[in-house]
Design an enzyme around this catalytic site. Sequence first.
Site, PDB file in Angstrom:
ATOM      1  N   ASP A  35       0.867  -1.160   0.000  1.00 44.91           N
ATOM      2  CA  ASP A  35       0.000   0.000   0.000  1.00 44.91           C
ATOM      3  C   ASP A  35       0.912   1.220   0.000  1.00 44.91           C
ATOM      4  O   ASP A  35       1.723   1.403   0.904  1.00 44.91           O
ATOM      5  CB  ASP A  35      -0.882  -0.024   1.262  1.00 44.91           C
ATOM      6  N   ASP A  64      -3.441   1.092   7.382  1.00 47.27           N
ATOM      7  CA  ASP A  64      -2.627   0.813   6.201  1.00 47.27           C
ATOM      8  C   ASP A  64      -2.245  -0.658   6.077  1.00 47.27           C
ATOM      9  O   ASP A  64      -2.184  -1.195   4.976  1.00 47.27           O
ATOM     10  CB  ASP A  64      -1.367   1.681   6.227  1.00 47.27           C
ATOM     11  N   CYS A  73     -13.277 -10.232   8.322  1.00 41.55           N
ATOM     12  CA  CYS A  73     -14.602 -10.756   7.991  1.00 41.55           C
ATOM     13  C   CYS A  73     -15.144 -10.238   6.671  1.00 41.55           C
ATOM     14  O   CYS A  73     -16.250 -10.603   6.276  1.00 41.55           O
ATOM     15  CB  CYS A  73     -15.591 -10.409   9.111  1.00 41.55           C
ATOM     16  N   CYS A 109     -12.767  -4.928   5.988  1.00 46.03           N
ATOM     17  CA  CYS A 109     -12.084  -5.611   7.087  1.00 46.03           C
ATOM     18  C   CYS A 109     -11.442  -6.869   6.527  1.00 46.03           C
ATOM     19  O   CYS A 109     -12.105  -7.689   5.889  1.00 46.03           O
ATOM     20  CB  CYS A 109     -13.086  -5.961   8.188  1.00 46.03           C
ATOM     21  N   GLU A 168      -1.412  -1.328  -5.981  1.00 45.18           N
ATOM     22  CA  GLU A 168      -2.637  -0.703  -6.431  1.00 45.18           C
ATOM     23  C   GLU A 168      -2.341   0.221  -7.601  1.00 45.18           C
ATOM     24  O   GLU A 168      -1.298   0.869  -7.635  1.00 45.18           O
ATOM     25  CB  GLU A 168      -3.206   0.141  -5.286  1.00 45.18           C
ATOM     26  N   CYS A 222     -16.826  -7.767  13.319  1.00 46.53           N
ATOM     27  CA  CYS A 222     -16.172  -8.908  13.972  1.00 46.53           C
ATOM     28  C   CYS A 222     -15.286  -8.494  15.142  1.00 46.53           C
ATOM     29  O   CYS A 222     -14.744  -9.339  15.844  1.00 46.53           O
ATOM     30  CB  CYS A 222     -15.362  -9.717  12.958  1.00 46.53           C
ATOM     31  N   CYS A 229     -13.243  -3.271  13.762  1.00 47.70           N
ATOM     32  CA  CYS A 229     -14.322  -3.680  12.864  1.00 47.70           C
ATOM     33  C   CYS A 229     -15.628  -3.803  13.648  1.00 47.70           C
ATOM     34  O   CYS A 229     -15.688  -4.544  14.629  1.00 47.70           O
ATOM     35  CB  CYS A 229     -13.979  -4.992  12.183  1.00 47.70           C
TER      36      CYS A 229
END
Length: 421
Positions: free
Chosen positions: A221, A387, A361, A358, A305, A380, A377
Amino acid sequence: MARKTTKQRNEELVKIGKKLRHYGLKLRLEPSVQQKQAIHQNIGNARFTFNFYLSEKREVYQLTKQTLTYNEFKKAFNGLKDHPYFSWLAKSDKFALECAMEQVDDAFNRFFKGQNKFPKFKSKHHSEQSYSTKETNGNIKLDVENQTVQLPKIGKVKARVSKKYRKLYLENGVDGKIKSATVKYHSSGHYSISLKMEKIIDLEDNPDFSIVPESQVIGLDLGLHHFLIDSNGKKIENPKFLTKSLKKLSKLQRRLKNKKIGSHNYKKLQKKVSKLHLNIANQRKDFLHQTSRKIVNENQVIILEDLNIKGMIKNKRLSRSIADVGWGKFKTFVTYKAEWENKKVVIIDRFFPSTKECNGCKEKNVLLSLSDRTWVCPNCGKEHDRDINAAANIKEEGIRIVKLELPMHFLPQELRSVPVS
Ligand SMILES: [Zn+2]
């Protein structure tokens, strides 16, 4: 006869189990006073040719809606060269002038494909000036032992060849054939040459990346605060080379404003500014080379990305930081280094929701804001570093794509055009 493109030549080579590999060799040049003059003559004449062909092409199109072709222009241009008024054109390397015409054609081709804006005239006021020339019948020679490069109409120019390359040369000889050269002058007073080398290599079987163990796969990232965060949780600081030199730079620029334009002191100061810019660029390049080298060495599959860098740079507030961080170059470096070693780079779609999902989950956290560096989250209860969670999602998405075995042409154009292999 039209030149065969790399693609056409590769299609022929593939039949005998080979392929072309291109790479660049960049050297500092130390030309004599006379050679400097000859270099600037070539630069000037190539610029003249470029601008002349461009303006003729534009005019012919405006008047007749027809395209002035390379061959038509070249014929007329060669006639011009014999005219005493244009005798200075004959002083330059003729391949440099041909290259300038080819650059105009390339620029138009890219424009029609929607990759570029309409071609612009070359200005002599840019901090970097260059000309390109082609290898024909041994007219460009690199002498590694004596550290010289022979160039048409210029002769043997002193060059700095690194110790590492000289050692490699002693062991294996020159690796590949010179195809073309670009000679550059930077307003800080530096001269350099980039040689485009070509060699024919064996076509190795592409490994099956879908069975590479996950420990050999990494998701990255890219960011502004940290230069990158990987899916293993490692963070690399953004070195901010420009930001660090900004104080020095603006001080120099303020002083420059108070000097009379064109005066001796003005020029001296201008050179200092140029040198600082070059220095910043070199520091950044070193950092990007080292970082990309390490990542490629340690992994088989690298997932990134597809950031819309051009779009982001339009955002004035961010543009300087984004340009300074050098994501585009980094991607290019990672991609070609990986290609060379038969490793794989996967670029995932920029609209993939890497941040908000997330990794535990798969629930999307729509409430996550830009300032949340860590979050829990709501579904979950897993705790996330923003990051690292994104990098883990990028990795997973990349693995999914590798398993689908999408072919390389899914790579964005700017990355595909770099490693010509
Ligand atoms: Zn969750």
